[in-house]
Design a protein around this motif. Structure first.
Motif, PDB file in Angstrom:
ATOM      1  N   UNK A 100       0.827  -1.214   0.000  1.00  0.00           N
ATOM      2  CA  UNK A 100       0.000   0.000   0.000  1.00  0.00           C
ATOM      3  C   UNK A 100       0.864   1.269   0.000  1.00  0.00           C
ATOM      4  N   UNK A 101       1.990   1.226   0.679  1.00  0.00           N
ATOM      5  CA  UNK A 101       2.914   2.369   0.665  1.00  0.00           C
ATOM      6  C   UNK A 101       3.488   2.551  -0.746  1.00  0.00           C
ATOM      7  N   UNK A 102       3.886   1.437  -1.374  1.00  0.00           N
ATOM      8  CA  UNK A 102       4.385   1.499  -2.754  1.00  0.00           C
ATOM      9  C   UNK A 102       3.324   2.137  -3.641  1.00  0.00           C
ATOM     10  N   UNK A 103       2.084   1.662  -3.533  1.00  0.00           N
ATOM     11  CA  UNK A 103       0.994   2.190  -4.364  1.00  0.00           C
ATOM     12  C   UNK A 103       0.736   3.667  -4.113  1.00  0.00           C
ATOM     13  N   UNK A 104       0.741   4.070  -2.845  1.00  0.00           N
ATOM     14  CA  UNK A 104       0.427   5.466  -2.531  1.00  0.00           C
ATOM     15  C   UNK A 104       1.391   6.422  -3.244  1.00  0.00           C
ATOM     16  N   UNK A 105       2.676   6.108  -3.205  1.00  0.00           N
ATOM     17  CA  UNK A 105       3.644   6.997  -3.854  1.00  0.00           C
ATOM     18  C   UNK A 105       3.679   6.798  -5.369  1.00  0.00           C
ATOM     19  N   UNK A 106       3.437   5.570  -5.833  1.00  0.00           N
ATOM     20  CA  UNK A 106       3.430   5.322  -7.280  1.00  0.00           C
ATOM     21  C   UNK A 106       2.244   6.011  -7.946  1.00  0.00           C
ATOM     22  N   UNK A 107       1.145   6.159  -7.234  1.00  0.00           N
ATOM     23  CA  UNK A 107      -0.060   6.771  -7.805  1.00  0.00           C
ATOM     24  C   UNK A 107      -0.014   8.295  -7.692  1.00  0.00           C
ATOM     25  N   UNK A 108       1.152   8.835  -8.020  1.00  0.00           N
ATOM     26  CA  UNK A 108       1.384  10.276  -8.115  1.00  0.00           C
ATOM     27  C   UNK A 108       2.277  10.495  -9.331  1.00  0.00           C
ATOM     28  N   UNK A 109       2.250  11.677  -9.889  1.00  0.00           N
ATOM     29  CA  UNK A 109       3.162  11.983 -10.999  1.00  0.00           C
ATOM     30  C   UNK A 109       4.579  11.886 -10.455  1.00  0.00           C
ATOM     31  N   UNK A 110       5.433  11.110 -11.127  1.00  0.00           N
ATOM     32  CA  UNK A 110       6.697  10.704 -10.526  1.00  0.00           C
ATOM     33  C   UNK A 110       7.829  10.606 -11.526  1.00  0.00           C
ATOM     34  N   UNK A 111       9.028  10.564 -10.977  1.00  0.00           N
ATOM     35  CA  UNK A 111      10.161   9.965 -11.663  1.00  0.00           C
ATOM     36  C   UNK A 111      10.582   8.800 -10.775  1.00  0.00           C
ATOM     37  N   UNK A 112      11.115   7.774 -11.384  1.00  0.00           N
ATOM     38  CA  UNK A 112      11.414   6.545 -10.652  1.00  0.00           C
ATOM     39  C   UNK A 112      12.406   6.772  -9.519  1.00  0.00           C
ATOM     40  N   UNK A 113      13.380   7.623  -9.741  1.00  0.00           N
ATOM     41  CA  UNK A 113      14.394   7.863  -8.714  1.00  0.00           C
ATOM     42  C   UNK A 113      13.755   8.411  -7.434  1.00  0.00           C
ATOM     43  N   UNK A 114      12.849   9.365  -7.584  1.00  0.00           N
ATOM     44  CA  UNK A 114      12.182   9.937  -6.408  1.00  0.00           C
ATOM     45  C   UNK A 114      11.242   8.940  -5.754  1.00  0.00           C
ATOM     46  N   UNK A 115      10.555   8.155  -6.563  1.00  0.00           N
ATOM     47  CA  UNK A 115       9.654   7.143  -6.038  1.00  0.00           C
ATOM     48  C   UNK A 115      10.404   6.169  -5.135  1.00  0.00           C
TER      49      UNK A 115
END
Length: 179
Positions: A100-115
């Motif tokens: 769920x933590x992975x999903x919460x941050x992945x479900x935002x506009x991102x770059x992989x490094x910051x994610x």
């Protein structure tokens, strides 16, 4: 948002009133909200108190957590998997909470490094772990569908905190276990 999608459809030369596109602005707006639902979530809500006392101080690893995110540069998906490890210090996190933590941050506009960093720092904050390691492997449609159009490229990013950064043996154990 619906109106904006209608304008985008017109801007590419399509008619948003034709049969196949009539409800597309509404569907696209709903999909875009879902794909970015992480903005409406907080770490406390996601964890929901699921920390449990434990005498275990050995490495806990959750491998192959699938993730879907949108590249903040092109609004195109990147899709992959995340591997998370931490060294507990008296408490362990409920297993589903890592996903769920992975999903919460992945479900935002991102770059992989910051994610990768956001996930690691969140796990560290919640658990108080002696160390946290996160590796993400993902394929980026912005690189596959446009630009250089490389279909088989895979980006890997990692963040090592605490004992995973300071102790090469701990880092190597983690990396060997996720292979």
């Amino acid at each position: 948002m619906e109106k904006s999608f209608e304008e985008i459809i017109r801007a590419i030369g399509e008619n948003p009133e034709r049969d196949g596109l009539r409800d597309t602005p509404k569907r696209a707006a709903k999909a875009f909200q879902f794909l970015n639902k992480g903005y409406a979530q907080t770490l406390d809500e996601v964890v929901n108190g699921a920390l449990f006392e434990s005498d275990n101080s050995e490495m806990v690893i959750v491998r192959d957590v699938e993730l879907y995110s949108l590249c903040e540069h092109h609004l195109l998906p990147f899709i992959g998997k995340c591997h998370v490890a931490y060294l507990p210090t008296g408490r362990v996190l409920g297993l589903s909470k890592i996903a769920r933590i992975v999903d919460m941050y992945a479900r935002r506009l991102q770059i992989q490094e910051n994610l990768t960093l956001q996930i690691a720092e969140a796990i560290e904050k919640v658990t108080g772990a002696a160390g946290v390691a996160v590796v993400i492997e993902a394929k980026h449609l912005c690189m596959m569908m446009r630009g250089v159009e490389k279909q088989n490229s895979l980006m890997k990013s990692s963040v090592m905190l605490g004992a995973f950064r300071e102790n090469p043996a701990t880092r190597q154990e983690f990396l060997a276990l996720i292979r």
